[in-house]
Design a protein around this motif. Structure first.
Motif, mmCIF file in Angstrom:
data_model
loop_
_atom_site.group_PDB
_atom_site.id
_atom_site.type_symbol
_atom_site.label_atom_id
_atom_site.label_comp_id
_atom_site.label_asym_id
_atom_site.label_seq_id
_atom_site.Cartn_x
_atom_site.Cartn_y
_atom_site.Cartn_z
ATOM 1 N N LYS A 1 1.263 9.632 -19.489
ATOM 2 C CA LYS A 1 1.147 9.216 -20.875
ATOM 3 C C LYS A 1 1.763 7.830 -21.110
ATOM 4 O O LYS A 1 1.227 7.000 -21.828
ATOM 5 C CB LYS A 1 1.834 10.249 -21.770
ATOM 6 N N LYS A 2 2.904 7.622 -20.444
ATOM 7 C CA LYS A 2 3.617 6.372 -20.654
ATOM 8 C C LYS A 2 2.782 5.167 -20.219
ATOM 9 O O LYS A 2 2.604 4.201 -20.964
ATOM 10 C CB LYS A 2 4.914 6.413 -19.842
ATOM 11 N N ALA A 3 2.200 5.279 -19.008
ATOM 12 C CA ALA A 3 1.385 4.178 -18.493
ATOM 13 C C ALA A 3 0.174 3.969 -19.384
ATOM 14 O O ALA A 3 -0.215 2.838 -19.702
ATOM 15 C CB ALA A 3 0.940 4.482 -17.065
ATOM 16 N N MET A 4 -0.410 5.089 -19.854
ATOM 17 C CA MET A 4 -1.589 4.972 -20.700
ATOM 18 C C MET A 4 -1.256 4.183 -21.961
ATOM 19 O O MET A 4 -1.971 3.246 -22.333
ATOM 20 C CB MET A 4 -2.102 6.364 -21.072
ATOM 21 N N MET A 5 -0.146 4.573 -22.610
ATOM 22 C CA MET A 5 0.226 3.878 -23.838
ATOM 23 C C MET A 5 0.486 2.398 -23.567
ATOM 24 O O MET A 5 0.065 1.520 -24.326
ATOM 25 C CB MET A 5 1.487 4.507 -24.459
ATOM 26 N N GLY A 6 1.141 2.130 -22.447
ATOM 27 C CA GLY A 6 1.437 0.750 -22.088
ATOM 28 C C GLY A 6 0.164 -0.073 -21.974
ATOM 29 O O GLY A 6 0.033 -1.138 -22.590
ATOM 30 N N PHE A 7 -0.821 0.450 -21.211
ATOM 31 C CA PHE A 7 -2.070 -0.288 -21.035
ATOM 32 C C PHE A 7 -2.817 -0.423 -22.352
ATOM 33 O O PHE A 7 -3.447 -1.447 -22.623
ATOM 34 C CB PHE A 7 -2.951 0.387 -19.978
ATOM 35 N N LEU A 8 -2.746 0.622 -23.188
ATOM 36 C CA LEU A 8 -3.431 0.530 -24.477
ATOM 37 C C LEU A 8 -2.816 -0.577 -25.332
ATOM 38 O O LEU A 8 -3.539 -1.341 -25.981
ATOM 39 C CB LEU A 8 -3.366 1.871 -25.223
ATOM 40 N N VAL A 9 -1.493 -0.654 -25.319
ATOM 41 C CA VAL A 9 -0.836 -1.705 -26.103
ATOM 42 C C VAL A 9 -1.271 -3.075 -25.604
ATOM 43 O O VAL A 9 -1.615 -3.968 -26.394
ATOM 44 C CB VAL A 9 0.698 -1.546 -26.041
ATOM 45 N N ILE A 10 -1.307 -3.230 -24.265
ATOM 46 C CA ILE A 10 -1.756 -4.521 -23.713
ATOM 47 C C ILE A 10 -3.184 -4.818 -24.168
ATOM 48 O O ILE A 10 -3.505 -5.934 -24.594
ATOM 49 C CB ILE A 10 -1.673 -4.508 -22.169
ATOM 50 N N THR A 11 -4.049 -3.785 -24.107
ATOM 51 C CA THR A 11 -5.437 -3.977 -24.525
ATOM 52 C C THR A 11 -5.503 -4.446 -25.962
ATOM 53 O O THR A 11 -6.236 -5.388 -26.304
ATOM 54 C CB THR A 11 -6.215 -2.651 -24.384
ATOM 55 N N LEU B 1 -11.064 -11.226 -23.202
ATOM 56 C CA LEU B 1 -11.876 -10.022 -23.395
ATOM 57 C C LEU B 1 -12.108 -9.268 -22.096
ATOM 58 O O LEU B 1 -12.001 -8.042 -22.044
ATOM 59 C CB LEU B 1 -13.217 -10.390 -24.012
ATOM 60 N N LEU B 2 -12.412 -10.021 -21.034
ATOM 61 C CA LEU B 2 -12.675 -9.349 -19.757
ATOM 62 C C LEU B 2 -11.412 -8.649 -19.267
ATOM 63 O O LEU B 2 -11.469 -7.530 -18.750
ATOM 64 C CB LEU B 2 -13.178 -10.351 -18.714
ATOM 65 N N THR B 3 -10.261 -9.294 -19.456
ATOM 66 C CA THR B 3 -9.007 -8.653 -19.055
ATOM 67 C C THR B 3 -8.774 -7.378 -19.855
ATOM 68 O O THR B 3 -8.322 -6.360 -19.318
ATOM 69 C CB THR B 3 -7.826 -9.617 -19.270
ATOM 70 N N SER B 4 -9.117 -7.434 -21.161
ATOM 71 C CA SER B 4 -8.876 -6.237 -21.979
ATOM 72 C C SER B 4 -9.786 -5.092 -21.533
ATOM 73 O O SER B 4 -9.389 -3.929 -21.573
ATOM 74 C CB SER B 4 -9.060 -6.549 -23.456
ATOM 75 N N SER B 5 -11.012 -5.397 -21.088
ATOM 76 C CA SER B 5 -11.873 -4.334 -20.555
ATOM 77 C C SER B 5 -11.210 -3.698 -19.337
ATOM 78 O O SER B 5 -11.265 -2.481 -19.136
ATOM 79 C CB SER B 5 -13.230 -4.895 -20.127
ATOM 80 N N PHE B 6 -10.594 -4.551 -18.524
ATOM 81 C CA PHE B 6 -9.934 -4.040 -17.318
ATOM 82 C C PHE B 6 -8.731 -3.169 -17.679
ATOM 83 O O PHE B 6 -8.570 -2.064 -17.149
ATOM 84 C CB PHE B 6 -9.515 -5.227 -16.443
ATOM 85 N N THR B 7 -7.922 -3.638 -18.646
ATOM 86 C CA THR B 7 -6.714 -2.866 -18.967
ATOM 87 C C THR B 7 -7.059 -1.545 -19.648
ATOM 88 O O THR B 7 -6.374 -0.550 -19.452
ATOM 89 C CB THR B 7 -5.750 -3.672 -19.859
ATOM 90 N N ILE B 8 -8.132 -1.518 -20.434
ATOM 91 C CA ILE B 8 -8.472 -0.225 -21.058
ATOM 92 C C ILE B 8 -8.986 0.737 -19.990
ATOM 93 O O ILE B 8 -8.766 1.950 -20.056
ATOM 94 C CB ILE B 8 -9.467 -0.381 -22.226
ATOM 95 N N LEU C 1 -7.756 0.761 -16.986
ATOM 96 C CA LEU C 1 -6.505 1.251 -16.398
ATOM 97 C C LEU C 1 -5.893 2.336 -17.269
ATOM 98 O O LEU C 1 -5.356 3.326 -16.767
ATOM 99 C CB LEU C 1 -5.520 0.097 -16.228
ATOM 100 N N ALA C 2 -5.998 2.166 -18.602
ATOM 101 C CA ALA C 2 -5.438 3.170 -19.518
ATOM 102 C C ALA C 2 -6.132 4.507 -19.323
ATOM 103 O O ALA C 2 -5.484 5.563 -19.284
ATOM 104 C CB ALA C 2 -5.579 2.689 -20.960
ATOM 105 N N ILE C 3 -7.470 4.469 -19.174
ATOM 106 C CA ILE C 3 -8.200 5.731 -18.990
ATOM 107 C C ILE C 3 -7.818 6.366 -17.663
ATOM 108 O O ILE C 3 -7.631 7.581 -17.557
ATOM 109 C CB ILE C 3 -9.718 5.478 -19.081
ATOM 110 N N ASN C 4 -7.671 5.519 -16.662
ATOM 111 C CA ASN C 4 -7.235 6.040 -15.362
ATOM 112 C C ASN C 4 -5.871 6.735 -15.485
ATOM 113 O O ASN C 4 -5.664 7.828 -14.962
ATOM 114 C CB ASN C 4 -7.173 4.899 -14.349
#
Lengths: 658, 152
Positions: free
Chosen positions: B89-99, B70-77, B79-82
């Motif tokens: 867009k590509k990086a955002m989608m990538g981080f969202l998928v990881i989240t 869960l803590l990692t997913s908070s971090f990756t989301i 990153l997605a917002i960043n």
């Protein structure tokens, strides 16, 4: 098949309930037939069911609240009729239990709150110079959730059986073991649905008031009603989640066999009492603080004086809101906490009298040397001060834990909270309703009929409830459906019954006033009939869809008064296209599905419950992907509307009546 | 629609600013909601009736996994917002998928945990303690589930 449908039967059926069932069916058919006959379905759908306009939503809230006032009032009359004589046989014990339970729930949650929320919907955006609330569509959803929650609660007495464990629903009485009908399921689920709507209202109005005020309106320049509503909504946002959890736990205990409030396996019935009142006491202030705001507006308007002690008014409300979360245990002093706990809660409870007293003195000092004009709203405010004082003083009596052992669960308590809630909320919403009526509809309610209803209600109120102080001190218990002649409670209870009839006449007169004034009252007499002070009176009556053609600029707490007296320019700038949100049927549809979901849950019909739950999620998903940018009202259209409004008001005299 | 480019992109319109502010208030309400559930849980924690106590059933391994996930997913989301603010867009989608995957992972472990509790005789209806525990965890699980679908 028969077995399946037998669950919907009322367990304690009697002629009165059968008559209501028939009456409800007849009225429903009549409404559908009437709307069809007059071909109003399109109008109803386009103008009301799908509207996101805060003014129309406010009107619907107020109409529903009036409807519920009569539902709760009918309960009240039945109770007073039953107890008017010793050993009376009008109602049996079970029916009496159901009626005092629904009376409490309906009056607090489906009358007082929606009435207050209705007034805030109509007034707040106007008073802060905004075009609408922050989230217009969420606002519509709030209303429809409340409405269908209320309807779900109300059908309980004709389908499946009413809740009967008191509006406080204490466990173990409210558990499956002791409340065997589906009544308490209705309680848990209907209030839950309405409560979600209220929580959304809270979020919506905090955002609106904090973020959408007219330029120049600093926090300390907001009108007092806006302040009271801001604080009320903060209380809503922090108190209602507690109710959400409490009701969810109750639902799980009753439907899924969890052990939260049970008597075995570690369950703790007192946990319910605590959770209920952690929400329940702030709830009292949710309905009383807006009343303080309404009275502040009305007293300052009709005394022709600036509100005395503006800052202390604000600070005292903040203090009350903080204290409201620290007093809940005073509702059950006698249920077994120690001396220490009772002592602390006694002190916090008595402390509330201090900021409330500050407000009382501020109102009195506003009146001092004022040129008081006794119009109907002012009459309500003037009756409020002494009657609420009696309610407050008896409250301090009840706050003393050791003395409370004497009053606890007697009619003395019933008299006390009616002495607080009726002047504190009912008088206030009636005053606000009369005060803002011309703003909403463009004509005033009749002063003459208004005064008749005022005197009927104000006098009958005391005739009804003052005797209860005496019978309560003599030991008459509340919630008892009968008593013997030897107790001697008979004559005073009969007096209460006479008072109740008087109040009923007063409320009927209010409805007659609406009817009479709608037909005969002169139209568009003036935009500012009371010579008022705040921004809502600076626009036309009835208010155009966009509220203000040009956003006003504010420099003081009484911007409109300054504009009239000192000629300050309110509307600086020129017409610009106005962005408006589009109507949406989604809130209505979603709330209907919520109703189906709730109904299925009440009866434990899992398949329709799951299907409707999926429907709710589908609505939410649809909303997430929907692109809705609203529409614009063009400058030409604004100018045309403004011209029309001005012609109307010029025909009938100048904008300001000095 | 008026755009203000001096602010991060999600704050650029008035309506979005209102929505974000409203969401903060909603989070305030959520704090009150979970505070109530925690209060309920801690009130009932020792009221185990005939059922097991926390001492008997808690296992730390799944809890540790869930916390890390869960803590990692908070971090990756975050990153997605960043990435969104940087218009990537590509990086955002990538981080969202990881989240989202991390969210699914969490839910998987939690479902495993729940079935395990039921198996060892600590189901929802056993005692006030288990009711409180599973309702608290379940409410959080529903939040993660709703968040997962909203994120999709």
């Amino acid at each position: 098949m028969k077995e399946y449908f037998s669950r919907f039967a009322v367990p304690h059926s009697e002629p009165m309930i059968v008559m209501s069932q028939i009456a409800i069916v007849v009225v429903c058919i009549a409404i559908v037939a009437g709307v069809t006959y007059f071909k109003k379905w399109g109008y109803l759908w386009k103008e009301w069911l799908t509207t996101v306009d805060h003014k129309k939503i406010g009107i619907m809230y107020i109409l529903s609240a009036l409807l519920m006032l009569f539902r709760g009032g009918a309960d009240a009359l039945l109770m007073r009729a039953q107890t008017s004589m010793p050993a009376n046989g009008l109602l049996d014990g079970q029916h009496y239990n159901e009626i005092f339970t629904t009376h409490g729930v309906v009056m607090i949650l489906f009358m007082a709150m929606p009435f207050v929320i209705g007034l805030m919907n109509v007034v707040i955006p106007l008073q802060i110079g905004a075009r609408d609330v922050a989230f217009p569509r969420l606002n519509a959803l709030s209303f429809w959730l409340f409405f269908f929650g209320a309807m779900l609660f109300n059908i309980s007495f004709v389908v499946g059986g009413s809740p009967d464990a008191g509006w406080t629903a204490y466990f173990p009485l409210a558990s499956n073991d002791f409340s065997t009908s589906v009544g308490m399921n209705y309680y848990a689920i209907a209030i839950q649905i309405a409560g979600i709507g209220t929580l959304m209202t809270g979020i919506n109005f905090i955002t609106t008031i904090l973020k959408m005020r007219a330029p120049g309106m600093k926090l300390m320049k907001m009108p007092m009603f806006t302040w009271s509503i801001l604080i009320t909504n903060v209380i809503i946002v922090f108190a209602f989640p507690v109710l959400t959890v409490a009701l969810a736990l109750m639902t799980m205990d009753r439907l899924f066999g969890t052990q939260f409030f049970t008597m075995a396996n570690g369950g703790m019935d007192m946990l319910w009492a605590n959770l209920f009142w952690v929400w329940g006491h702030p709830e009292v202030y949710i309905v009383v603080l807006p009343a303080f705001g309404i009275y502040s507006e009305i007293i300052s308007t009709f005394a022709r004086r600036n509100l005395y002690g503006y800052k202390s008014m604000v600070y005292s409300m903040v203090a009350i809101s903080a204290l409201s979360f620290l007093v809940w245990a005073h509702h059950f002093y006698t249920m077994g906490h120690g001396v220490m706990v009772n002592g602390i809660f006694s002190v916090t409870t008595m402390a509330i009298a201090v900021p409330t007293g500050v407000k009382m003195f501020n109102w009195l000092l506003t009146l001092y040397k004022g040129k008081i004009e006794f119009k109907v709203p002012m009459l309500w405010a003037m009756a409020f001060i002494p009657i609420f004082l009696i309610g407050g003083v008896t409250g301090v009596m009840l706050a003393m834990a050791s003395a409370d052992y004497q009053y606890h669960n007697t009619m003395f308590l019933v008299a006390h909270f009616h002495y607080v809630l009726i002047p504190g909320t009912v008088f206030a919403v009636l005053a606000g309703f009369t005060y803002w009526w011309p703003k909403i509809f463009g004509f005033s309610l009749s002063e003459k009929i208004g005064k008749w209803s005022f005197w009927f209600i104000a006098i009958s109120f005391n005739v009804t409830f003052f005797p209860m102080f005496i019978t309560g001190l003599n030991g008459q218990a509340r919630r008892m459906y009968t008593y013997s002649e030897s107790t001697g409670f008979g004559p005073l209870n009969f007096l209460s019954f006479i008072g109740a009839i008087g109040m009923a006449i007063g409320f009927a007169l209010i409805v007659y006033n609406i009817y009479w004034s709608t037909r005969y009252a002169p139209r568009h007499v003036t935009e500012d009939p009371w010579n008022a002070r705040s921004l809502e009176w600076a626009t036309h009556s009835p208010v155009p869809a966009y509220n203000f053609a040009i956003t006003p600029t504010v420099e003081s707490t009484q911007a409109f008064w300054d504009a009239k007296e000192e000629g300050k320019e309110l509307f600086r700038g020129k017409y610009e296209p106005i962005h408006m949100p589009s109507n949406s049927g989604l809130p209505f549809i979603m709330s209907v599905i919520f109703f189906v979901f709730g109904f299925s849950m009440v009866f434990g019909m899992w398949i329709p419950a799951i299907i409707s739950a999926l429907g709710i999620f589908a609505c939410m998903a649809y909303r997430s992907f929907e692109k809705d940018h609203g529409y614009h009202i063009s400058v030409e259209e604004i100018m045309e509307t403004e011209k029309k409004c001005e012609v109307l008001s010029h025909e009938n005299g100048p904008l300001t009546a000095k | 629609m008026k755009m203000d480019h001096s602010l991060p992109s999600e704050y650029s319109t008035e309506q979005n600013r209102l929505k974000i502010f409203g969401f903060w208030i909603f989070l305030g309400a959520e704090i009150a909601l979970f505070a109530t559930l925690f209060a309920t849980y801690f009130t009932l924690v020792n009221r185990t009736g005939n059922g097991p106590s926390g001492h008997d059933i808690f296992e730390l391994t799944p809890v540790l996994i869930e916390t890390i996930v869960l803590l990692t997913s908070s971090f990756t989301i975050g990153l997605a917002i960043n990435a969104m603010r940087l218009n990537n867009k590509k990086a955002m989608m990538g981080f969202l998928v990881i989240t989202l995957l991390l969210g699914l992972g969490f839910l998987g472990v939690e479902i495993f945990e729940f079935t395990h509790y039921v198996e060892i005789g600590a189901g929802l209806t056993v005692s006030a303690f288990t009711s409180g525990l599973l309702t608290l965890l379940g409410t959080h699980g529903i939040h993660v589930t709703l968040g997962f679908f909203w994120d999709l």
